[in-house]
Design an enzyme around this catalytic site. Structure first.
Site, PDB file in Angstrom:
ATOM      1  NE  ARG A   1      -0.057   0.187   4.927  1.00 53.84           N
ATOM      2  CZ  ARG A   1       0.641   1.235   5.346  1.00 53.84           C
ATOM      3  NH1 ARG A   1       0.530   2.404   4.729  1.00 53.84           N
ATOM      4  NH2 ARG A   1       1.456   1.137   6.380  1.00 53.84           N
TER       5      ARG A   1
ATOM      6  NE  ARG B   1      -3.364 -24.059  29.787  1.00 58.43           N
ATOM      7  CZ  ARG B   1      -3.503 -25.393  29.754  1.00 58.43           C
ATOM      8  NH1 ARG B   1      -2.472 -26.154  29.497  1.00 58.43           N
ATOM      9  NH2 ARG B   1      -4.679 -25.951  29.969  1.00 58.43           N
ATOM     10  NE  ARG B   2      -9.383 -20.313  28.787  1.00 57.78           N
ATOM     11  CZ  ARG B   2     -10.543 -20.842  29.194  1.00 57.78           C
ATOM     12  NH1 ARG B   2     -11.442 -20.055  29.770  1.00 57.78           N
ATOM     13  NH2 ARG B   2     -10.798 -22.124  29.028  1.00 57.78           N
TER      14      ARG B   2
ATOM     15  CB  CYS C   1       2.176  -3.669  12.978  1.00 61.03           C
ATOM     16  SG  CYS C   1       1.990  -2.648  11.502  1.00 61.03           S
TER      17      CYS C   1
ATOM     18  CG  ASN D   1       8.221  -6.307  12.799  1.00 56.22           C
ATOM     19  OD1 ASN D   1       8.935  -6.969  13.532  1.00 56.22           O
ATOM     20  ND2 ASN D   1       7.996  -5.027  13.038  1.00 56.22           N
ATOM     21  CG  ASP D   2       9.896  -0.876   8.798  1.00 55.49           C
ATOM     22  OD1 ASP D   2      11.000  -1.347   8.468  1.00 55.49           O
ATOM     23  OD2 ASP D   2       9.684   0.346   8.887  1.00 55.49           O
TER      24      ASP D   2
ATOM     25  CG  HIS E   1       7.919  -5.885   5.440  1.00 57.40           C
ATOM     26  ND1 HIS E   1       6.787  -6.353   6.073  1.00 57.40           N
ATOM     27  CD2 HIS E   1       7.959  -4.546   5.701  1.00 57.40           C
ATOM     28  CE1 HIS E   1       6.168  -5.351   6.674  1.00 57.40           C
ATOM     29  NE2 HIS E   1       6.864  -4.242   6.477  1.00 57.40           N
TER      30      HIS E   1
ATOM     31  CE1 TYR F   1       7.354  -0.388   3.097  1.00 57.24           C
ATOM     32  CE2 TYR F   1       8.015  -0.786   5.375  1.00 57.24           C
ATOM     33  CZ  TYR F   1       7.021  -0.637   4.422  1.00 57.24           C
ATOM     34  OH  TYR F   1       5.700  -0.749   4.767  1.00 57.24           O
TER      35      TYR F   1
END
Length: 330
Positions: A21, A179-180, A199, A223-224, A262, A264
């Site tokens: 995007r 565990r919740r 994110c 995640n950048d 990822h 950039y």
């Protein structure tokens, strides 16, 4: 931070180019993980300078359920400025109220999750359901007449703002083996009301009562790695330390899961330079004595989630290479 550098290498070696995007291509891989033993140090990036004060300012803005970029600026973090005022999609969004508004992002979901119950009055147990909901803090906000839509019966609409993070702390205190113990920020009903959908979407706390330790898993959908990951690592580790202080447990394992990891295209030079630098030893996070330690006082004070200040967090023994900068894709 060798784990971080290994992830960067993995993306360079195995990633594929993807459009997105922002209009800036990314080199991406699906699925990644890093795991840190916080007893061995705080996961601050050392191959460049971590914007620690900015990361802590953002975390505190989340803890205060802020939906305004100016609040984050006042806390020492300018990370929301562009998404608040330069993101064209958000500028045209009817839910954007004014300058600096960022909508129902992270902290709003963490601390004021909008919960609704629609109870059909024609059902046998509707009265019991309404009584139970009200006992748990829901308030009746409306009556919906279904007969107007060609259906039988009326429904009562109830509402409650849920403090997910506070519930996590309460459960750690009352039922640590549960565990919740988790909170999340992905709300389909409000995605269009956010300058940027979350994110880091899911946090889970896990308590080891035998060792008096608390760990946390964090799942990040996207995640950048160049700019976002160092921030998220710092914020997540800091949050775990704070929760541990307020509940009387020692922070231990911080596991960091990524969906789309990822880099950039305009961050490649910065990250390649970091791969050429030898990382330093991890620093130590120090919390101010101002923040009450339950293991010492025996007094549970969860209100400190809102009372902490940026000055309550500091790094001890933080050595790093020179600062590197790159533009954030919006």
């Amino acid at each position: 931070m060798q784990q971080y550098l290994n992830l960067v290498k993995d993306i360079f070696e195995n990633g594929t180019w993807q459009d997105n995007r922002t209009g800036v291509r990314t080199l991406s891989i699906p699925g990644a993980m890093m795991k840190f033993d916080l007893q061995q140090g705080y996961p601050a990036i050392t191959t460049k300078k971590l914007a620690f004060k900015s990361a802590i300012g953002e975390l505190i803005g989340f803890l205060r359920a802020s939906h305004d970029a100016s609040t984050f600026r006042d806390l020492g973090s300018k990370v929301w400025d562009k998404n608040a005022n330069e993101n064209l999609q958000w500028l045209d969004n009817p839910y954007r109220l004014q300058e600096d508004d960022i909508g129902a992002v992270y902290g709003v979901q963490w601390r004021k999750w909008p919960a609704y119950k629609l109870i059909d009055l024609s059902m046998k147990k509707s009265i019991d359901q309404i009584a139970d909901a009200k006992a748990r803090g829901y308030q009746q906000i409306g009556l919906i007449n279904h007969t107007q839509a060609g259906e039988k019966g009326d429904c009562v609409l109830l509402y409650k703002a849920i403090d997910q993070l506070r519930q996590c702390l309460d459960t750690i205190m009352s039922d640590p083996s549960n565990r919740r113990i988790l909170f999340h920020g992905w709300n389909w009903a409000q995605i269009e009301e956010m300058a940027l959908p979350p994110c880091h979407v899911l946090y889970q706390f896990l308590v080891n009562q035998t060792n008096k330790e608390i760990s946390m898993c964090l799942y990040i959908r996207s995640n950048d790695i160049g700019l976002g990951a160092p921030f998220n690592l710092a914020e997540g580790a800091s949050l775990l330390h704070l929760v541990g202080r307020l509940t009387g447990y020692t922070p231990r394992w911080f596991t960091y899961f990524i969906g789309d990891a990822h880099i950039y295209e305009n961050h490649i030079d910065m990250l390649q330079e970091q791969l050429n630098r030898e990382p330093y030893s991890a620093p130590k996070l120090v919390l101010s004595d101002r923040i009450p330690d339950y293991s010492v006082t025996g007094k549970y004070e969860p209100e400190w989630l809102e009372k902490v200040e940026p000055s309550d967090f500091s790094l001890e023994g933080y050595c790093h290479h020179p600062q590197l900068t790159a533009s954030m894709a919006v």
